[in-house]
Design a protein around this motif. Structure first.
Motif, PDB file in Angstrom:
ATOM      1  N   ALA A 136      29.912  39.407  43.681  1.00 27.95           N
ATOM      2  CA  ALA A 136      30.742  39.992  42.663  1.00 27.95           C
ATOM      3  C   ALA A 136      30.047  41.392  42.309  1.00 27.95           C
ATOM      4  N   PRO A 137      28.764  41.320  41.897  1.00 29.31           N
ATOM      5  CA  PRO A 137      28.208  42.760  41.837  1.00 29.31           C
ATOM      6  C   PRO A 137      28.441  43.760  42.864  1.00 29.31           C
ATOM      7  N   ILE A 138      28.198  43.290  44.155  1.00 25.93           N
ATOM      8  CA  ILE A 138      28.431  44.253  45.129  1.00 25.93           C
ATOM      9  C   ILE A 138      29.665  44.379  45.538  1.00 25.93           C
ATOM     10  N   ARG A 139      30.761  43.588  45.427  1.00 23.34           N
ATOM     11  CA  ARG A 139      32.228  43.675  45.828  1.00 23.34           C
ATOM     12  C   ARG A 139      32.927  44.253  44.563  1.00 23.34           C
ATOM     13  N   VAL A 140      32.616  43.889  43.426  1.00 20.21           N
ATOM     14  CA  VAL A 140      33.572  44.376  42.242  1.00 20.21           C
ATOM     15  C   VAL A 140      32.837  45.787  41.437  1.00 20.21           C
ATOM     16  N   LYS A 141      31.512  45.634  41.376  1.00 20.48           N
ATOM     17  CA  LYS A 141      30.985  46.611  40.750  1.00 20.48           C
ATOM     18  C   LYS A 141      30.453  47.751  41.595  1.00 20.48           C
ATOM     19  N   GLY A 142      30.281  47.472  42.888  1.00 21.84           N
ATOM     20  CA  GLY A 142      29.740  48.616  43.676  1.00 21.84           C
ATOM     21  C   GLY A 142      28.434  48.628  43.678  1.00 21.84           C
ATOM     22  N   VAL A 143      27.635  47.602  43.148  1.00 22.34           N
ATOM     23  CA  VAL A 143      26.187  47.620  43.104  1.00 22.34           C
ATOM     24  C   VAL A 143      25.600  47.726  44.352  1.00 22.34           C
TER      25      VAL A 143
ATOM     26  N   ALA B 123      37.526  35.264  37.541  1.00 27.05           N
ATOM     27  CA  ALA B 123      36.921  35.279  36.122  1.00 27.05           C
ATOM     28  C   ALA B 123      35.559  36.238  36.536  1.00 27.05           C
ATOM     29  N   LEU B 124      35.465  36.422  37.766  1.00 26.13           N
ATOM     30  CA  LEU B 124      34.314  37.387  37.908  1.00 26.13           C
ATOM     31  C   LEU B 124      34.700  38.923  38.210  1.00 26.13           C
ATOM     32  N   GLY B 125      36.126  38.914  38.032  1.00 19.99           N
ATOM     33  CA  GLY B 125      36.802  40.378  38.012  1.00 19.99           C
ATOM     34  C   GLY B 125      37.261  40.953  39.227  1.00 19.99           C
ATOM     35  N   MET B 126      37.370  39.929  40.431  1.00 19.17           N
ATOM     36  CA  MET B 126      37.726  40.186  41.470  1.00 19.17           C
ATOM     37  C   MET B 126      39.358  40.381  41.715  1.00 19.17           C
ATOM     38  N   ARG B 127      39.962  41.567  42.152  1.00 18.98           N
ATOM     39  CA  ARG B 127      41.285  41.841  42.316  1.00 18.98           C
ATOM     40  C   ARG B 127      41.533  40.959  43.466  1.00 18.98           C
ATOM     41  N   ARG B 128      42.744  40.720  43.468  1.00 16.99           N
ATOM     42  CA  ARG B 128      43.599  39.928  44.637  1.00 16.99           C
ATOM     43  C   ARG B 128      42.950  40.151  45.941  1.00 16.99           C
ATOM     44  N   SER B 129      42.994  41.357  46.294  1.00 13.00           N
ATOM     45  CA  SER B 129      42.633  41.555  47.752  1.00 13.00           C
ATOM     46  C   SER B 129      41.100  41.389  48.036  1.00 13.00           C
ATOM     47  N   THR B 130      39.951  41.509  47.020  1.00 12.50           N
ATOM     48  CA  THR B 130      38.754  41.270  47.271  1.00 12.50           C
ATOM     49  C   THR B 130      38.532  39.821  47.132  1.00 12.50           C
TER      50      THR B 130
END
Lengths: 280, 217
Positions: A136-143, B123-130
């Motif tokens: 999640a940090p890598i794919r969501v926040k771009g860390v 819950a980790l903030g992922m969008r649908r595509s991710t």
């Protein structure tokens, strides 16, 4: 309903925590129904930064739904939830009826700040422990990957799993999986952590290691909302205990006050039953 | 005479030539069905009319014989004025039917991923595509490989039915050789070996692929 703000301010507050009293979570008159069943009725709850609030109550009282509404995993018919001043799910309007639903993209962005740990761990089975924490940090926040991995190592060390980083979740015990789930949520650097009966699925001898990780987190100053059936743990970790029944907050207060001299008959009856069951 | 070496020496190149058509049909069918089946599965799992249209299609094509479907396309289309070649009719029928089976494999794979996995990602903030790209699809792919290998084997064997509409696949080559030589056993044993070699190749390739994408469950 109990007025929460007066309760919070009546807590013994150290001088330096005056700043920390900023509300991290504010739920305002949230109502939720499943069909004809009212699960949450006009719930208002405020949690200050660094505060640990434990929610107890009989099953079906709405505890888990309350938690799931906070990060919008569950939609609700009425009310507003605000995390550190930023709404998640709905923006307030001029009147309560005029609240506006945020877009899925905005909701996803708001969820980044809310860590959640589930009863059934819900780790990603196709990723190693390290990958679970860094995804999640890598794919969501771009860390950047290197930094995300460095942080994941720190967090896994904190929960005592440095030696399991290359394992897949299926190779871990329930307690280990749950500690990975805690590290995974923390890797997003959330402002608040939600724990949904995180020890209920665990063998009794594995409960302690998960509770210890949560205790350490509380000591470090994390804002936490914890739904649990572990009363002694609640007493140890909570700044405030909230008792829910029938979709409302029946009573809340400091642990010793609520657990040993509750003011409502409903809480007394619940604790009596609880003590009967767990007396050895 | 059974196992006549001279006969077998002449038979083998002919069978290989037919096998090339079989392989071509099988590969085209499988690749097209991977896409077509996904379209059907997504349509079937969506809301609204696309769902029941896809549902009826899947039921209809899986519950009628492939041979009948081939006849309908091969003879029916030429009756209404735009006849397809035997090869194209066979390919179309194979894709129509196997698309239904492949759609069901996708559906099973998608349903095998727990709703809790979606919640964990959200819950980790992922969008649908991710969420789909890194959480859901990798799990679906890992789980559908074994049934997809079975389907590929089934497709390879199913291609033999195009012999009925005059396509010179390995089966049709065999029929021609049987009629002209009456050496039934040599020819059909040879054909069986060809199919065995082809399906074994599919199995081995699938197994390697499966191993590469497997994770401890």
């Amino acid at each position: 309903m109990v007025d929460i703000s007066s309760d919070v301010s009546s807590r013994v507050i150290e001088p330096q925590t005056a700043v920390a009293r900023r509300p991290m979570l504010a739920m305002d008159e949230v109502s939720k129904r499943f069909g004809s069943l009212e699960v949450l009725r006009n719930i208002s709850l405020s949690v200050s930064a660094g505060e640990v609030v434990v929610v107890i109550g009989p099953s079906g009282s709405g505890k888990t739904t309350l938690l799931r509404c906070i990060n919008m995993l569950e939609d609700y018919e009425k009310g507003i939830v605000v995390i550190d001043g930023e709404p998640i799910g709905y923006r307030p309007g001029a009147t309560p009826d005029q609240r506006q639903r945020m877009s899925e993209r905005e909701i996803a962005a708001a969820r980044e700040h809310i860590g959640m740990v589930f009863q059934s761990y819900n780790l990603f089975p196709h990723m190693t422990v390290l990958h679970n924490v860094t995804a999640a940090p890598i794919r969501v926040k771009g860390v950047p990957r290197a930094r995300a991995e460095e942080r994941a190592r720190e967090l896994l060390a904190m929960v005592g799993l440095s030696d399991k980083m290359a394992e897949y979740p299926a190779r871990l015990s329930g307690g280990q999986q749950q500690r990975v789930a805690i590290a995974r949520a923390l890797a997003m650097d959330p402002k608040i952590m939600l724990f949904d009966e995180v020890t209920s699925a665990l063998d009794p001898e594995l409960v302690g290691e998960v509770l210890a990780a949560m205790q350490e987190l509380a000591r470090a100053g994390m804002t936490m909302v914890v739904v649990t059936h572990e009363m002694s743990f609640a007493r140890d970790i909570a700044d405030r205990i909230v008792f829910m029944d029938g979709g409302v907050i029946v009573e809340q207060g400091k642990p010793d006050q609520l657990l040993f001299s509750p003011t409502t008959e409903r809480v007394r009856a619940f604790l009596r039953r609880y003590n009967d069951r767990y007396r050895i | 005479m059974i196992f006549d070496p001279n006969f077998i020496a002449r038979l083998i190149p002919a069978l290989i030539e037919g096998a090339e058509v079989t392989v071509e049909l099988a590969i085209l069918t499988f690749v097209i069905c991977l896409v077509w089946g996904l379209v059907l599965a997504l349509a079937n799992s969506a809301q609204g009319p696309s769902s029941w249209i896809a549902g009826i299609y899947i039921q209809a094509v899986r519950n009628t014989p492939l041979l009948i479907q081939m006849y309908i396309i091969y003879f029916g289309f030429s009756m209404i004025g735009f006849g397809l070649s035997g090869f194209n009719s066979g390919l179309l029928a194979l894709c129509i039917q196997n698309g239904g089976y492949v759609a069901e494999i996708y559906r099973g794979g998608l349903q095998s991923v727990s709703p809790r996995q979606y919640e964990a990602g959200r819950a980790l903030g992922m969008r649908r595509s991710t969420l789909y790209r890194i959480v859901i699809i990798p799990q679906v792919v890992a789980r559908i490989i074994p049934p997809m290998i079975n389907q590929a084997i089934s497709i390879t064997k199913d291609t033999s039915q195009v012999a009925a509409i005059a396509v010179m696949d390995v089966m049709k080559v065999a029929q021609v050789w049987v009629e002209s030589s009456a050496n039934t056993y040599d020819v059909f044993l040879g054909v069986a070996v060809v199919y065995l070699v082809l399906t074994s190749a599919v199995s081995i390739a699938g197994r390697l692929f499966e191993h590469k994408l497997a994770f401890a469950q």
